[in-house]
Scaffold this motif. Sequence first.
Motif, PDB file in Angstrom:
ATOM      1  N   LEU A  68       0.857  -1.196   0.000  1.00 55.71           N
ATOM      2  CA  LEU A  68       0.000   0.000   0.000  1.00 55.71           C
ATOM      3  C   LEU A  68       0.888   1.240   0.000  1.00 55.71           C
ATOM      4  CD1 LEU A  68      -2.392  -1.303   2.750  1.00 55.71           C
ATOM      5  CD2 LEU A  68      -3.062  -0.929   0.390  1.00 55.71           C
ATOM      6  N   HIS A  69       0.695   2.150  -0.931  1.00 56.15           N
ATOM      7  CA  HIS A  69       1.604   3.270  -1.147  1.00 56.15           C
ATOM      8  C   HIS A  69       0.962   4.614  -0.835  1.00 56.15           C
ATOM      9  CE1 HIS A  69       3.351   0.504  -4.527  1.00 56.15           C
ATOM     10  NE2 HIS A  69       3.838   0.175  -3.344  1.00 56.15           N
ATOM     11  N   PHE A  70       1.791   5.566  -0.417  1.00 50.82           N
ATOM     12  CA  PHE A  70       1.404   6.972  -0.311  1.00 50.82           C
ATOM     13  C   PHE A  70       2.663   7.813  -0.389  1.00 50.82           C
ATOM     14  CE2 PHE A  70       1.769   5.279   4.039  1.00 50.82           C
ATOM     15  CZ  PHE A  70       2.682   6.150   4.627  1.00 50.82           C
ATOM     16  N   GLN A  71       2.481   9.128  -0.577  1.00 50.08           N
ATOM     17  CA  GLN A  71       3.603  10.057  -0.596  1.00 50.08           C
ATOM     18  C   GLN A  71       3.451  11.066   0.538  1.00 50.08           C
ATOM     19  OE1 GLN A  71       5.403  10.127  -5.107  1.00 50.08           O
ATOM     20  NE2 GLN A  71       4.689  12.014  -4.199  1.00 50.08           N
ATOM     21  N   THR A  72       4.575  11.379   1.184  1.00 45.41           N
ATOM     22  CA  THR A  72       4.540  12.267   2.346  1.00 45.41           C
ATOM     23  C   THR A  72       4.773  13.726   1.954  1.00 45.41           C
ATOM     24  OG1 THR A  72       6.896  11.868   2.788  1.00 45.41           O
ATOM     25  CG2 THR A  72       5.298  10.430   3.876  1.00 45.41           C
ATOM     26  N   ARG A  73       5.841  14.022   1.237  1.00 45.81           N
ATOM     27  CA  ARG A  73       6.204  15.413   0.950  1.00 45.81           C
ATOM     28  C   ARG A  73       5.303  16.031  -0.122  1.00 45.81           C
ATOM     29  NH1 ARG A  73      12.548  16.092   0.309  1.00 45.81           N
ATOM     30  NH2 ARG A  73      12.033  15.313  -1.774  1.00 45.81           N
ATOM     31  N   HIS A  74       4.864  15.205  -1.048  1.00 47.10           N
ATOM     32  CA  HIS A  74       3.980  15.672  -2.125  1.00 47.10           C
ATOM     33  C   HIS A  74       2.827  14.686  -2.273  1.00 47.10           C
ATOM     34  CE1 HIS A  74       6.678  18.881  -3.531  1.00 47.10           C
ATOM     35  NE2 HIS A  74       7.659  18.044  -3.238  1.00 47.10           N
ATOM     36  N   PRO A  75       1.857  14.716  -1.344  1.00 46.46           N
ATOM     37  CA  PRO A  75       0.729  13.780  -1.418  1.00 46.46           C
ATOM     38  C   PRO A  75       0.005  13.881  -2.753  1.00 46.46           C
ATOM     39  CG  PRO A  75       0.752  14.920   0.692  1.00 46.46           C
ATOM     40  CD  PRO A  75       1.758  15.610  -0.178  1.00 46.46           C
ATOM     41  N   GLN A  76      -0.435  12.734  -3.242  1.00 44.59           N
ATOM     42  CA  GLN A  76      -1.102  12.673  -4.543  1.00 44.59           C
ATOM     43  C   GLN A  76      -2.550  12.231  -4.413  1.00 44.59           C
ATOM     44  OE1 GLN A  76       1.616   9.788  -6.346  1.00 44.59           O
ATOM     45  NE2 GLN A  76       2.258  11.326  -7.817  1.00 44.59           N
ATOM     46  N   GLY A  77      -3.444  12.962  -5.092  1.00 44.37           N
ATOM     47  CA  GLY A  77      -4.758  12.435  -5.384  1.00 44.37           C
ATOM     48  C   GLY A  77      -4.633  11.652  -6.677  1.00 44.37           C
ATOM     49  N   LYS A 147      11.811  10.671  -2.776  1.00 48.60           N
ATOM     50  CA  LYS A 147      12.258  10.884  -1.402  1.00 48.60           C
ATOM     51  C   LYS A 147      11.079  10.959  -0.419  1.00 48.60           C
ATOM     52  CE  LYS A 147      16.590  13.205  -2.619  1.00 48.60           C
ATOM     53  NZ  LYS A 147      17.416  14.433  -2.453  1.00 48.60           N
ATOM     54  N   GLY A 148       9.870  10.993  -0.946  1.00 50.67           N
ATOM     55  CA  GLY A 148       8.695  11.069  -0.092  1.00 50.67           C
ATOM     56  C   GLY A 148       7.852   9.807  -0.113  1.00 50.67           C
ATOM     57  N   GLU A 149       8.455   8.692  -0.547  1.00 49.43           N
ATOM     58  CA  GLU A 149       7.700   7.443  -0.600  1.00 49.43           C
ATOM     59  C   GLU A 149       7.338   6.950   0.793  1.00 49.43           C
ATOM     60  OE1 GLU A 149      10.082   4.624  -2.729  1.00 49.43           O
ATOM     61  OE2 GLU A 149       9.163   5.120  -4.649  1.00 49.43           O
ATOM     62  N   GLY A 150       6.110   6.485   0.943  1.00 50.97           N
ATOM     63  CA  GLY A 150       5.668   5.870   2.184  1.00 50.97           C
ATOM     64  C   GLY A 150       4.840   4.647   1.868  1.00 50.97           C
ATOM     65  N   GLY A 151       4.633   3.802   2.865  1.00 52.11           N
ATOM     66  CA  GLY A 151       3.837   2.609   2.620  1.00 52.11           C
ATOM     67  C   GLY A 151       3.395   1.932   3.902  1.00 52.11           C
ATOM     68  N   LEU A 152       2.421   1.056   3.763  1.00 52.45           N
ATOM     69  CA  LEU A 152       1.911   0.248   4.864  1.00 52.45           C
ATOM     70  C   LEU A 152       1.921  -1.218   4.459  1.00 52.45           C
ATOM     71  CD1 LEU A 152      -1.269   2.207   6.008  1.00 52.45           C
ATOM     72  CD2 LEU A 152       0.961   2.163   7.146  1.00 52.45           C
ATOM     73  N   MET A 153       2.009  -2.095   5.447  1.00 54.62           N
ATOM     74  CA  MET A 153       1.952  -3.530   5.232  1.00 54.62           C
ATOM     75  C   MET A 153       0.668  -3.906   4.478  1.00 54.62           C
ATOM     76  SD  MET A 153       1.808  -6.449   8.209  1.00 54.62           S
ATOM     77  CE  MET A 153       3.201  -5.711   9.070  1.00 54.62           C
ATOM     78  N   TRP A 154       0.808  -4.617   3.379  1.00 55.77           N
ATOM     79  CA  TRP A 154      -0.328  -4.935   2.517  1.00 55.77           C
ATOM     80  C   TRP A 154      -1.385  -5.766   3.226  1.00 55.77           C
ATOM     81  CZ3 TRP A 154      -1.676  -9.950   0.899  1.00 55.77           C
ATOM     82  CH2 TRP A 154      -0.786 -10.962   1.263  1.00 55.77           C
ATOM     83  N   ASN A 155      -0.952  -6.615   4.170  1.00 54.25           N
ATOM     84  CA  ASN A 155      -1.886  -7.501   4.868  1.00 54.25           C
ATOM     85  C   ASN A 155      -1.995  -7.139   6.347  1.00 54.25           C
ATOM     86  OD1 ASN A 155       0.703  -8.275   5.538  1.00 54.25           O
ATOM     87  ND2 ASN A 155       0.348 -10.471   5.312  1.00 54.25           N
ATOM     88  N   ASP A 156      -1.906  -5.853   6.659  1.00 58.80           N
ATOM     89  CA  ASP A 156      -1.968  -5.404   8.048  1.00 58.80           C
ATOM     90  C   ASP A 156      -3.267  -5.904   8.697  1.00 58.80           C
ATOM     91  OD1 ASP A 156      -0.866  -3.155  10.091  1.00 58.80           O
ATOM     92  OD2 ASP A 156      -3.047  -3.158  10.062  1.00 58.80           O
ATOM     93  N   LYS A 177      10.302  -4.533  -1.886  1.00 54.41           N
ATOM     94  CA  LYS A 177      10.001  -3.317  -1.134  1.00 54.41           C
ATOM     95  C   LYS A 177       8.607  -3.380  -0.522  1.00 54.41           C
ATOM     96  CE  LYS A 177      10.953   0.666  -3.030  1.00 54.41           C
ATOM     97  NZ  LYS A 177      10.836   1.881  -3.898  1.00 54.41           N
ATOM     98  N   ASP A 178       7.619  -3.838  -1.299  1.00 52.72           N
ATOM     99  CA  ASP A 178       6.249  -3.886  -0.784  1.00 52.72           C
ATOM    100  C   ASP A 178       6.079  -4.933   0.309  1.00 52.72           C
ATOM    101  OD1 ASP A 178       5.429  -1.811  -2.346  1.00 52.72           O
ATOM    102  OD2 ASP A 178       4.363  -3.026  -3.822  1.00 52.72           O
ATOM    103  N   GLY A 179       6.987  -5.885   0.360  1.00 53.55           N
ATOM    104  CA  GLY A 179       6.919  -6.889   1.406  1.00 53.55           C
ATOM    105  C   GLY A 179       7.512  -6.437   2.732  1.00 53.55           C
ATOM    106  N   LYS A 180       8.058  -5.214   2.757  1.00 46.10           N
ATOM    107  CA  LYS A 180       8.744  -4.728   3.963  1.00 46.10           C
ATOM    108  C   LYS A 180       8.130  -3.465   4.562  1.00 46.10           C
ATOM    109  CE  LYS A 180      13.255  -6.629   2.643  1.00 46.10           C
ATOM    110  NZ  LYS A 180      14.664  -6.311   2.301  1.00 46.10           N
ATOM    111  N   HIS A 181       6.968  -3.046   4.085  1.00 47.84           N
ATOM    112  CA  HIS A 181       6.352  -1.838   4.632  1.00 47.84           C
ATOM    113  C   HIS A 181       5.936  -2.060   6.093  1.00 47.84           C
ATOM    114  CE1 HIS A 181       6.481   0.332   0.955  1.00 47.84           C
ATOM    115  NE2 HIS A 181       5.593  -0.419   0.323  1.00 47.84           N
ATOM    116  N   PRO A 182       5.933  -1.009   6.909  1.00 45.67           N
ATOM    117  CA  PRO A 182       5.566  -1.151   8.323  1.00 45.67           C
ATOM    118  C   PRO A 182       4.070  -1.355   8.519  1.00 45.67           C
ATOM    119  CG  PRO A 182       5.939   1.152   7.801  1.00 45.67           C
ATOM    120  CD  PRO A 182       6.349   0.373   6.578  1.00 45.67           C
ATOM    121  N   ALA A 183       3.725  -1.802   9.716  1.00 44.89           N
ATOM    122  CA  ALA A 183       2.320  -1.995  10.078  1.00 44.89           C
ATOM    123  C   ALA A 183       1.639  -0.648  10.299  1.00 44.89           C
ATOM    124  CB  ALA A 183       2.228  -2.844  11.341  1.00 44.89           C
TER     125      ALA A 183
END
Length: 201
Positions: A68-77, A147-156, A177-183
């Motif tokens: 699951l992806h998101f951006q921190t410095r430049h959030p995207q719709g 540099k603003g990539e963020g993510g969450l664990m896909w199966n949280d 990379k997607d297998g290592k996102h935080p909870a």
Amino acid sequence: MAFEFKKCVSSDGKTFEGLYEIQPKVFGDARGYFFEVYSEKDFFEAGLKMKFVQDNQSSSSKGVLRGLHFQTRHPQGKLVRAVSGRVFDVAVDLRNGSDTFGKYYGVILDGEKQNQFYIPEGFAHGFYVLSESAVFAYKCTDFYDPKGEGGLMWNDPTIGIDWKGVAPEIEPLLSEKDGKHPAFDLDGKYFDLNGKWIGAQ
């Protein structure tokens, strides 16, 4: 109007502010079909007054799960759709203070149906390919920022996305990379109600 806009509602009846399923009017005959992918006039009339600055497209094989992806410095719709194939597309509300914070909404995007999904700033996003392959396209309200990539664990387990429920016979394929996102942290700081990042950098 060339589009039907449907507000998205959580399983407990709460509306996800700014999150929409969108169905364009498709005109078809024996020669093929035509439809408008986006119309500023119609979107503005529906209250969706975003400005898109970047278009992206990807191709994925069956079982690929991105997110699951998101951006921190430049959030995207994002206005997303399956150009071909079928995907299970998911948005997770990460706006602190929202009635739907920590909840997800999923929709199957189908290249034959040509339906779309608008995900505003402040959400994490991911999709799961259900067909043999899928071409996935999305319009973005801000530019990609590595540099603003963020993510969450896909199966949280707190979020509890039912990926297997839509395709129990498929085994998800993830990038390293997607297998290592935080909870997901229910007490953590992510975005404000306007989709601006307020968490730690």
